[in-house]
Design an enzyme around this catalytic site. Structure first.
Site, PDB file in Angstrom:
ATOM      1  N   ASP A  12      22.676  25.822   1.888  1.00  0.00           N
ATOM      2  CA  ASP A  12      21.689  26.893   2.030  1.00  0.00           C
ATOM      3  C   ASP A  12      21.675  27.400   3.476  1.00  0.00           C
ATOM      4  OD1 ASP A  12      18.174  27.138   0.972  1.00  0.00           O
ATOM      5  OD2 ASP A  12      19.557  28.593   1.884  1.00  0.00           O
TER       6      ASP A  12
ATOM      7  N   ASP B 172       7.488  22.935  -3.164  1.00  0.00           N
ATOM      8  CA  ASP B 172       6.319  23.810  -3.110  1.00  0.00           C
ATOM      9  C   ASP B 172       6.176  24.613  -4.394  1.00  0.00           C
ATOM     10  OD1 ASP B 172       8.638  24.736  -1.254  1.00  0.00           O
ATOM     11  OD2 ASP B 172       7.827  26.619  -2.055  1.00  0.00           O
TER      12      ASP B 172
ATOM     13  N   TYR C   8      17.152  23.842   9.876  1.00  0.00           N
ATOM     14  CA  TYR C   8      16.584  23.974   8.534  1.00  0.00           C
ATOM     15  C   TYR C   8      17.097  22.878   7.607  1.00  0.00           C
ATOM     16  CZ  TYR C   8      16.054  25.031   3.705  1.00  0.00           C
ATOM     17  OH  TYR C   8      15.755  24.894   2.370  1.00  0.00           O
TER      18      TYR C   8
ATOM     19  N   ARG D  11      22.994  19.447  -2.762  1.00  0.00           N
ATOM     20  CA  ARG D  11      22.936  20.382  -1.642  1.00  0.00           C
ATOM     21  C   ARG D  11      23.005  19.547  -0.363  1.00  0.00           C
ATOM     22  NH1 ARG D  11      17.845  24.070   0.523  1.00  0.00           N
ATOM     23  NH2 ARG D  11      17.448  22.286   1.896  1.00  0.00           N
TER      24      ARG D  11
ATOM     25  N   ARG E  45      18.477  33.299  -7.947  1.00  0.00           N
ATOM     26  CA  ARG E  45      17.582  32.158  -7.789  1.00  0.00           C
ATOM     27  C   ARG E  45      16.103  32.471  -8.017  1.00  0.00           C
ATOM     28  NH1 ARG E  45      18.091  27.704  -5.968  1.00  0.00           N
ATOM     29  NH2 ARG E  45      16.739  27.593  -4.141  1.00  0.00           N
TER      30      ARG E  45
ATOM     31  N   HIS F  13      19.918  29.886   4.441  1.00  0.00           N
ATOM     32  CA  HIS F  13      18.496  30.212   4.646  1.00  0.00           C
ATOM     33  C   HIS F  13      18.302  31.466   5.496  1.00  0.00           C
ATOM     34  CE1 HIS F  13      14.255  28.746   4.477  1.00  0.00           C
ATOM     35  NE2 HIS F  13      14.738  28.227   3.373  1.00  0.00           N
TER      36      HIS F  13
ATOM     37  N   TRP G 108      13.577  32.010   9.576  1.00  0.00           N
ATOM     38  CA  TRP G 108      13.519  30.559   9.353  1.00  0.00           C
ATOM     39  C   TRP G 108      14.190  30.227   8.044  1.00  0.00           C
ATOM     40  CZ3 TRP G 108      11.207  27.684   5.396  1.00  0.00           C
ATOM     41  CH2 TRP G 108      11.333  26.315   5.579  1.00  0.00           C
TER      42      TRP G 108
ATOM     43  N   ASN H 286       4.027  29.262  -0.960  1.00  0.00           N
ATOM     44  CA  ASN H 286       3.981  28.354   0.186  1.00  0.00           C
ATOM     45  C   ASN H 286       3.574  29.076   1.487  1.00  0.00           C
ATOM     46  OD1 ASN H 286       4.147  26.053   1.617  1.00  0.00           O
ATOM     47  ND2 ASN H 286       6.362  25.761   1.404  1.00  0.00           N
TER      48      ASN H 286
ATOM     49  N   HIS I  49      18.617  17.438  -2.963  1.00  0.00           N
ATOM     50  CA  HIS I  49      18.647  17.857  -1.550  1.00  0.00           C
ATOM     51  C   HIS I  49      19.057  16.666  -0.680  1.00  0.00           C
ATOM     52  CE1 HIS I  49      16.007  21.682  -1.003  1.00  0.00           C
ATOM     53  NE2 HIS I  49      16.656  21.746  -2.138  1.00  0.00           N
TER      54      HIS I  49
ATOM     55  N   GLU J 252      17.524  23.805  -9.197  1.00  0.00           N
ATOM     56  CA  GLU J 252      17.200  23.016  -8.003  1.00  0.00           C
ATOM     57  C   GLU J 252      16.112  22.027  -8.377  1.00  0.00           C
ATOM     58  OE1 GLU J 252      15.723  25.367  -4.764  1.00  0.00           O
ATOM     59  OE2 GLU J 252      15.649  23.707  -3.355  1.00  0.00           O
TER      60      GLU J 252
ATOM     61  N   GLU K 299      24.147  29.666  -0.285  1.00  0.00           N
ATOM     62  CA  GLU K 299      22.861  30.293  -0.632  1.00  0.00           C
ATOM     63  C   GLU K 299      22.255  31.064   0.531  1.00  0.00           C
ATOM     64  OE1 GLU K 299      20.117  27.372  -2.014  1.00  0.00           O
ATOM     65  OE2 GLU K 299      18.382  28.623  -1.559  1.00  0.00           O
TER      66      GLU K 299
ATOM     67  N   GLU L  43      15.524  33.389  -3.929  1.00  0.00           N
ATOM     68  CA  GLU L  43      14.272  32.620  -4.009  1.00  0.00           C
ATOM     69  C   GLU L  43      13.112  33.372  -3.375  1.00  0.00           C
ATOM     70  OE1 GLU L  43      15.675  29.153  -1.938  1.00  0.00           O
ATOM     71  OE2 GLU L  43      14.206  29.475  -0.360  1.00  0.00           O
TER      72      GLU L  43
ATOM     73  N   HIS M 216      15.221  28.438  -8.062  1.00  0.00           N
ATOM     74  CA  HIS M 216      14.572  27.749  -6.947  1.00  0.00           C
ATOM     75  C   HIS M 216      13.717  26.628  -7.529  1.00  0.00           C
ATOM     76  CE1 HIS M 216      11.471  28.353  -3.457  1.00  0.00           C
ATOM     77  NE2 HIS M 216      12.284  27.380  -3.179  1.00  0.00           N
TER      78      HIS M 216
HETATM   79  O1  LIG Z   1      16.570  26.423  -1.465  1.00  0.00           O
HETATM   80  N1  LIG Z   1      15.454  25.988  -1.206  1.00  0.00           N
HETATM   81  C1  LIG Z   1      14.754  26.427  -0.179  1.00  0.00           C
HETATM   82  O2  LIG Z   1      15.211  27.278   0.583  1.00  0.00           O
HETATM   83  C2  LIG Z   1      13.385  25.844   0.013  1.00  0.00           C
HETATM   84  O3  LIG Z   1      13.479  24.634   0.681  1.00  0.00           O
HETATM   85  C3  LIG Z   1      12.490  26.796   0.771  1.00  0.00           C
HETATM   86  O4  LIG Z   1      12.727  26.694   2.152  1.00  0.00           O
HETATM   87  C4  LIG Z   1      11.039  26.429   0.488  1.00  0.00           C
HETATM   88  O5  LIG Z   1      10.839  26.454  -0.899  1.00  0.00           O
HETATM   89  C5  LIG Z   1      10.103  27.407   1.161  1.00  0.00           C
HETATM   90  O6  LIG Z   1       8.765  27.115   0.818  1.00  0.00           O
HETATM   91 CO   LIG Z   2      16.917  28.227  -0.329  1.00  0.00          CO
END
Ligand SMILES: O=NC(=O)[C@@H](O)[C@H](O)[C@H](O)CO
Ligand SMILES: [Co+2]
Length: 403
Positions: free
Chosen positions: A211, A317, A161, A149, A284, A213, A403, A39, A124, A340, A237, A263, A313
């Protein structure tokens, strides 16, 4: 030789979002597919395949899957990394797909057969605030999801996020990175309140995941993990950036909340210390970014030695080609944790017809020989590549953040 590779083509298509697919064809006419989508950096992998890997494929025996993996990994000299390992993964999965088709068996059978009927998945759910997020969790439960999630907005933060916008949830939405801001103290304040509300609204049984992130320091991650203990998460996560694998020792010292990571990893080396010291509970790293089925088998077996389970993961994407291959792996792997699963767009599903199906919160693969996913090349050609990059995050003082 029927298994001689006579053609290999890289297909870049954008049915709602960009995907890179490798199609390898043998002299017998049997072909296999591999996902190579990274991605925000899709064309780097497309070029790695087209310019450097494809010339090496023609004439080789598609049945020599292990040797091909070793050739591509060692032959690259520069070893691993997301671009290299996504390219290797695409070749690897395409070869497993071909082997299954030639053997007349689904890939899970080639790996050793079923270890379970279906793969537990999580969806999600998100909302701009706690109430909206809780409603979203409720909708997933009504759809039969056993695990969800949950992400929610952070007061004062425009694009936290994991919160969808009107078009749904696709983070790579602009040609150049969207700048978002981040505020840790307000995030640390809202997340425990979110899960307190989710347990109050939806009871103790539904599996809840979150997550982070990569946005907290180790001690902040320890604080969050500890504050979430009363709500029994299935996992927390990417609690802190994991380049420094030892940093998870600090989280482990303070909390029994289960941890998931990986991931953004692309080989066993990224997680060896985490796994052998049981610093995480789920790994993951998935097939498309982790060097394919051949490497993930090694990673999963290593994880099993340390009672770490898989939690692939599976965001949008990752194409249906990865979802198909991942589900065959999930169906076989003894130390399976969870998968996921985000719904792809209808356009994506039309370009990549597949036989996996969601039933009662679990994804089931079919018995189609290979990975059970195809590509409609004519339809794929209707969706040209559209340059997109993932957002970035900065703190309110402008410092670059994760991010
Ligand atoms: O746990 N899932 C994630 O963190 C995803 O949503 C990632 O942000 C995207 O796959 C990044 O391209
Ligand atoms: Co993630």
């Amino acid at each position: 030789n029927d298994r001689e590779i006579v053609d290999a083509k890289v297909i870049v298509t954008c049915p709602g979002r960009n995907f890179v697919t490798l199609k390898i064809t043998t002299r017998s006419g049997v072909y296999g597919l591999g996902d190579a989508t990274l991605n925000g950096r899709e064309l780097a992998v497309a070029s790695y395949l087209q310019d450097h890997v494809v010339p090496n494929l023609i004439g080789r025996d598609a049945g020599r899957i292990e040797d091909m993996w070793q050739f591509l990994y060692r032959g690259a000299y520069w070893r691993r990394g997301p671009v290299t390992m996504s390219a290797i993964a695409a070749v690897d999965v395409a070869l497993w797909d071909i082997l299954g088709k030639m053997a007349g068996m689904p890939v899970y059978q080639l790996l050793g057969g079923r270890s379970r009927e279906g793969a537990l998945v999580y969806g999600h759910a998100n909302g701009r605030d706690i109430a909206e997020a809780s409603d979203a969790v409720g909708r997933f439960i009504e759809q039969g999801f056993l695990a969800v999630r949950a992400q929610c907005g952070v007061p004062g933060i425009k694009k936290a996020y994991g919160v969808s916008n009107a078009k749904g949830y696709e983070p790579a939405e602009s040609e150049l990175p969207l700048e978002t801001t981040w505020n840790t103290p307000r995030y640390l304040d809202v997340v425990p309140k979110l899960f307190e509300q989710l347990r109050a609204d939806h009871g103790p049984d539904v599996e809840l995941l979150h997550d982070v992130h990569h946005r907290l320091s180790p001690i902040e991650a320890a604080r969050l993990a500890k504050s979430l203990e009363p709500y029994r998460l299935f996992w927390l996560e990417d609690a802190t950036p994991a380049e420094n694998q030892k940093s998870f020792e600090l989280i482990r010292k303070h909390s029994v909340t289960a941890l998931a990571v990986g991931e953004v990893f692309n080989s066993i080396w990224d997680c060896k210390h985490l796994i052998e010291n049981q610093l995480v509970d789920y790994i993951r790293t998935t097939i498309v970014h982790g060097g394919g089925i051949t490497h993930l088998r090694r990673l999963a077996d290593f994880a099993a030695l340390h009672q770490v389970r898989t939690g692939f993961h599976g965001a949008t994407d990752l194409s249906p080609v990865t979802m198909g291959a991942a589900l065959h792996f999930d169906t076989w792997v003894p130390n399976f944790g969870i998968q996921e699963y985000m719904f792809h767009t209808d356009e994506t599903d039309a370009v990549f017809p597949h036989d996996y199906v969601l039933r009662n919160g679990r994804l089931h693969v079919g018995d189609t020989p290979g990975i059970g996913v195809d590509i409609d090349e004519d339809l794929a050609a209707k969706y040209p590549y559209s340059p997109k990059q993932l957002p970035i995050a900065r703190l309110e003082d402008g410092s670059m953040w994760d991010w």
